[in-house]
Design an enzyme around this catalytic site. Sequence first.
Site, PDB file in Angstrom:
ATOM      1  N   GLY A 258       0.694  53.190 -52.555  1.00  0.00           N
ATOM      2  CA  GLY A 258       1.289  52.891 -51.383  1.00  0.00           C
ATOM      3  C   GLY A 258       2.534  51.796 -51.228  1.00  0.00           C
ATOM      4  O   GLY A 258       2.993  51.357 -50.188  1.00  0.00           O
ATOM      5  N   GLY A 259       2.905  51.320 -52.510  1.00  0.00           N
ATOM      6  CA  GLY A 259       3.941  50.098 -52.620  1.00  0.00           C
ATOM      7  C   GLY A 259       5.190  50.660 -51.903  1.00  0.00           C
ATOM      8  O   GLY A 259       5.932  49.950 -51.190  1.00  0.00           O
ATOM      9  N   ASP A 277      -1.311  61.833 -49.658  1.00  0.00           N
ATOM     10  CA  ASP A 277      -1.847  61.896 -51.240  1.00  0.00           C
ATOM     11  C   ASP A 277      -2.976  63.155 -51.386  1.00  0.00           C
ATOM     12  O   ASP A 277      -3.913  63.072 -50.181  1.00  0.00           O
ATOM     13  CB  ASP A 277      -2.379  60.680 -51.669  1.00  0.00           C
ATOM     14  CG  ASP A 277      -2.203  60.528 -53.192  1.00  0.00           C
ATOM     15  OD1 ASP A 277      -1.372  60.131 -53.614  1.00  0.00           O
ATOM     16  OD2 ASP A 277      -3.276  60.991 -53.832  1.00  0.00           O
ATOM     17  N   ASP A 305      -2.896  68.436 -50.023  1.00  0.00           N
ATOM     18  CA  ASP A 305      -2.200  68.720 -51.012  1.00  0.00           C
ATOM     19  C   ASP A 305      -0.640  69.048 -50.470  1.00  0.00           C
ATOM     20  O   ASP A 305      -0.575  69.856 -49.345  1.00  0.00           O
ATOM     21  CB  ASP A 305      -2.740  70.212 -51.416  1.00  0.00           C
ATOM     22  CG  ASP A 305      -1.864  70.695 -52.620  1.00  0.00           C
ATOM     23  OD1 ASP A 305      -0.504  70.362 -52.854  1.00  0.00           O
ATOM     24  OD2 ASP A 305      -2.278  71.874 -53.347  1.00  0.00           O
ATOM     25  N   ASP A 324       7.777  60.743 -54.960  1.00  0.00           N
ATOM     26  CA  ASP A 324       7.697  60.292 -56.078  1.00  0.00           C
ATOM     27  C   ASP A 324       6.406  61.155 -56.990  1.00  0.00           C
ATOM     28  O   ASP A 324       5.602  60.828 -56.916  1.00  0.00           O
ATOM     29  CB  ASP A 324       7.207  58.736 -55.998  1.00  0.00           C
ATOM     30  CG  ASP A 324       7.152  58.025 -57.132  1.00  0.00           C
ATOM     31  OD1 ASP A 324       7.526  58.447 -58.164  1.00  0.00           O
ATOM     32  OD2 ASP A 324       6.150  56.941 -57.012  1.00  0.00           O
ATOM     33  N   CYS A 377       8.838  58.107 -62.908  1.00  0.00           N
ATOM     34  CA  CYS A 377       8.983  57.164 -63.903  1.00  0.00           C
ATOM     35  C   CYS A 377       8.972  57.594 -65.092  1.00  0.00           C
ATOM     36  O   CYS A 377       8.244  57.173 -66.141  1.00  0.00           O
ATOM     37  CB  CYS A 377       7.717  56.230 -63.460  1.00  0.00           C
ATOM     38  SG  CYS A 377       6.024  56.913 -63.509  1.00  0.00           S
TER      39      CYS A 377
END
Length: 438
Positions: A258-259, A277, A305, A324, A377
Amino acid sequence: MAAPRERPGVEVRVRAAAVLDAVLHGGRSLKAELAQALPTLPDPRDRALLEAICFAALRNRHRFDAALGAWMPRPLPRRDAPLRALLHVGFAQLDALALPAHAAVAATVEAARASGRTHQAGLVNALLRRAQREGLPAADADAAWPDWLRAQVRADWPQDADAIFAASAVPGPTWLRVNRARTGVAEYAQRLHEAGIDAHAVDGLPDALRVDDPVSPLAMPGFAEGDASVQDAAAQRVADALSPPRGGRVLDACAAPGGKSAHLLERDPTLQLTALDVDARRLRRVCDTFDRLGVGADARLLAADATDTASWWDGTPFDAILLDAPCSATGIVRRQPDVLLHRRATDLAALVALQARLLDALWPLLAPGGRLLYATCSVLQAENAAQAAAFLERHADAEVAPLGDDFGRASGPGRQRLPGDEGMDGFFYLVVRKRDAA
């Protein structure tokens, strides 16, 4: 007389060895194991030491195993996996953390006894004393990487691979995101200074403070009250890249923990945010994040989903979508060293396929003129530049919204930041805009 496990420092070593055993030999996540172990230690200094030992041991496990291979007449049998973990705990204290040798050795030997390994306490003492005398063997920074992954990084980044490996082998700075809905960046930096924590702002990062010395978030003033969050500067860049319209309708398709959603809401509480999520347990972490920061009271949180849009989408297009995406996490090895233990060569194809499915499923949900940010990432081209190029080939109504050098080097149609660049994690960004209907 106190029981051995009650003596100062012994319990920390016992618990550190249990965490490492679960991660090294049980395939468990370091983050998950620490989440269970840390709350059992009431002293924040013990919690900090436990965390430091585990990270140091995982970053240097190849060196520690090399020492055991050289110093022991035969490899430890599988039944002695907990002993291997405890020896790694001892080596980490003497080597990477450079703790006072006498205390480190004594506490670790006592931890062997406290763990029911009294018959091996002498072996632990002998090996740690040898490490103290001779030091641990050196190794190349890429030695911890699996062969297939090392080769992939070198193929993708032939000029930068050694720098990627080196940056991934050392701790990164702590980056804070100041909740400017509650306090100013300069004001919060001053409060940190008064608490004995040195932090400084960085040009071009309006919400960020960089802390170079290790410090627990719980030691930071106002952290529990939501004045700041720990978030790498590369991840903070997501809000800049997505740049949703004020009050716009926004989807965070893989939101936990949640950031990034919280950052968007800190900047604009009027956003109509849907946080999605696939894991309901992880979605609860989004709730906890929002509650601590005082944001998201009107947000829509859904456990679903993202690729099954018929099960959760209400049919109203979004002005901005953040994906993300699940990825190899090869850009954050310095923060999650167990990634190198758990990642398998077969994982990459499955991740690339999932990323493509997510992109294709979410694209129709974007309003004409809207922006979709695809981020990972990872440092692997298959997940980043190649994935981005393939998406653009499949969708003629998608056009790249260029990002500047602040987001890293050009890489295909997107931008790539490599681990350690300006102190940040490895991260990839692609922003695409949906062309207006003719």
